[in-house]
Enzyme design. Structure first.
Site, short mmCIF file in Angstrom:
data_model
loop_
_atom_site.label_atom_id
_atom_site.label_comp_id
_atom_site.label_asym_id
_atom_site.label_seq_id
_atom_site.Cartn_x
_atom_site.Cartn_y
_atom_site.Cartn_z
CE1 TYR A 86 52.13 35.88 31.89
CE2 TYR A 86 50.42 34.16 33.12
CZ TYR A 86 51.05 35.61 33.06
OH TYR A 86 50.15 36.85 32.85
CG ASN A 137 41.32 32.94 33.31
OD1 ASN A 137 42.48 32.78 31.92
ND2 ASN A 137 40.70 31.94 34.19
#
Length: 398
Positions: free
Chosen positions: A118, A147
Site C-alpha cells: 500500500y 489516520n
C-alpha cells in the site's frame, strides 16, 4: 469554479462534496473567496463520459480515489497508481493545467511498519504527480494523510477509531492489543477546512523528517496543520465515558478544538436508532416534577422543574452553590431573602419574556406558580452538580 472530486463516494469524498455543496448553495459563507459553479463527482461506477467532461472543464481536481484493502495486493498499484495515471492523462488530453490535489498517506514514507504494498503504491502515485507537474507546469498538492476519523467513516475497514466508535456504540466487542500504541489522528472537518484553503491557494506546505510532518512554507508536500496524537487506551477510555452519559448524565470536558470534542461528535454519528433517545428520571409528586437533564465535569448541572398551579417550591438556601432560574412557560414569582434579613426581593417571571434570575448564595429562595390553570416550567442551572453527601441545601421559608 468547476471542481472534480474523484473517490466522491468515499469517506473523505462525501465530506468534501457536502462542504462544496453548502458553499455552492449559499449555505456556508465562511469561505467568501470560493465560488462553486459545478461539482463533478467521480467514483468507480461513474460513466466514462462524465470523467471526460470533468477532465476537460475542471478548474481544480481533488483526487481522493484509491484502494485501501483489496483482496489481491496487486490491486494497490492498479487502484492507486493506475487511476492517478488515467486522471493525469485525461487532463493532458485536454491540455487542462488546473491544480491537482492527491490524497497520499504517511505510509508512502515506506519506513519501518509502513514499508508495504500500500505504501509503495502511494509513493508511486506521488512521484507520478511530481513528474506531471515538471512536465506540464501544473500546480500539484500532495497530502500525506495520517489516520483519519469523523462522521461517515466506514468501520472495520481502515480506521481503528471508526471501528471503536461503531462497536462501542452498538455494544459490540473491541480488541486492543496494546493500549499504549499512539496514533496521529486527523479529524475530517480539519481536513476539509484544509482542502478548502487549498482551493483558495492558501494550502499549508510541509516536508518530512522520517514520518514526522514539519510545516515549511516552501515544502514539497502539503499537510493539514491540526492533528492529535492519542493512544489507543485513551481513545477507548473516552468512548466508554461517552457511552455511559445517558446513565450518568455527565458530559466529559470537551474544550473547543480538543480531540475529545471531535471524538464525541464522531461517536454520536454511530449511535443506533434505539440509543438516539434515552429516558430521564422524573421525580414526580403532587406539586409537579423535577428532572435532571445534564451534568458536566466542571460546569455544574441543568435541570427542568415543573410546578403545578398555585404551588410554591424551593424555600431553601445555599452557602456556595448558586443557580439560574429561567422560566420558559407559564407565569411565576421568584422570591429571595438574605438569611438574617427581613427584606424580600421579588421577580415576576414569564415564558412570554424569558430571562435568567440569579439565586444568590446566602439567600433563601422560592418559586411560586401564579397561574390557576397552567403549569410553570423552569429551566434551572446550578454551578455544581448535586452531591448527596454534601448537598449545601438548607430549608428556610422566605
Amino acid at each position: 469554479m468547476k471542481i472534480l472530486v474523484t473517490g466522491a463516494g468515499g469517506f473523505v469524498g462525501k465530506n468534501l462534496v457536502a462542504a462544496l455543496e453548502n458553499i455552492r448553495d449559499g449555505k456556508d459563507k465562511t469561505h467568501p473567496e470560493i465560488t462553486v459553479d459545478e461539482i463533478f463527482e467521480y467514483d468507480i461506477d461513474t460513466p466514462k463520459e462524465v470523467f471526460d467532461v470533468a477532465c476537460r472543464e475542471a478548474n481544480f481536481v481533488f483526487n481522493l480515489a484509491g484502494v485501501n484493502r483489496p483482496k489481491d495486493p496487486e490491486e494497490f498499484m492498479k487502484g492507486n497508481f493506475g487511476f492517478a495515471s488515467e486522471l493525469l492523462s485525461g487532463l493532458e488530453k485536454y491540455r487542462n493545467q488546473c491544480p491537482v490535489m492527491i490524497s497520499s498517506s504517511i505510509q508512502a514514507t515506506c519506513i519501518g511498519r509502513y514499508d508495504s504494498d500500500y505504501g509503495r503504491s502511494k509513493k508511486a502515485g506521488e512521484e507520478l504527480l511530481f513528474s506531471y507537474a515538471e512536465r506540464t507546469g501544473a500546480k500539484v498538492l500532495v497530502y500525506r494523510f495520517p489516520n483519519l476519523f469523523g462522521k461517515w467513516c466506514r468501520p472495520n475497514y481502515n480506521s481503528a477509531v471508526a471501528t471503536f466508535c461503531n462497536n462501542i456504540a452498538n455494544d459490540l466487542p473491541i480488541t486492543v492489543s496494546d493500549p499504549a500504541v499512539e496514533l496521529e489522528l486527523l479529524y475530517i472537518d480539519d481536513l476539509v477546512d484544509e482542502m478548502l484553503l487549498a482551493l483558495e491557494g492558501r494550502e499549508h506546505r510541509c516536508t518530512f523528517d522520517g514520518i514526522k510532518t514539519v510545516l515549511k512554507e516552501d515544502g514539497e508536500y502539503c499537510a493539514a496543520p491540526v492533528t492529535h496524537k492519542v493512544t489507543l487506551g485513551e481513545i477507548v477510555e473516552l468512548l466508554e465515558r461517552f457511552k455511559s452519559q445517558p446513565a450518568t448524565l455527565t458530559v466529559p470536558e470537551i474544550p473547543a478544538g480538543s480531540f475529545a470534542k471531535k471524538l464525541y461528535s464522531t461517536y454520536l454519528s454511530y449511535l443506533p436508532k434505539e440509543k438516539v433517545s434515552f429516558p430521564l428520571k422524573m421525580n414526580v409528586d403532587a406539586r409537579g416534577s423535577f428532572t435532571e437533564l445534564l451534568r458536566s465535569e466542571k460546569c455544574g448541572q441543568v435541570s427542568v422543574n415543573i410546578s403545578k398551579p398555585g404551588i410554591t417550591k424551593g424555600q431553601h438556601w445555599h452557602n456556595t452553590k448558586w443557580e439560574f432560574f429561567i422560566v420558559v412557560s407559564g407565569k411565576g414569582l421568584i422570591e429571595m431573602r438574605k438569611v438574617g434579613s427581613d427584606e424580600v426581593l421579588r421577580f415576576e417571571v414569564s415564558g412570554e419574556k424569558i430571562e435568567a434570575v440569579h439565586m444568590l448564595p446566602g439567600y433563601t429562595h422560592n418559586i411560586i406558580n401564579l397561574s390557576d390553570t397552567e403549569d410553570l416550567v423552569t429551566v434551572m442551572w446550578a454551578n455544581e452538580s448535586f452531591d448527596p453527601a454534601h448537598p449545601d441545601t438548607f430549608f428556610l421559608p422566605v
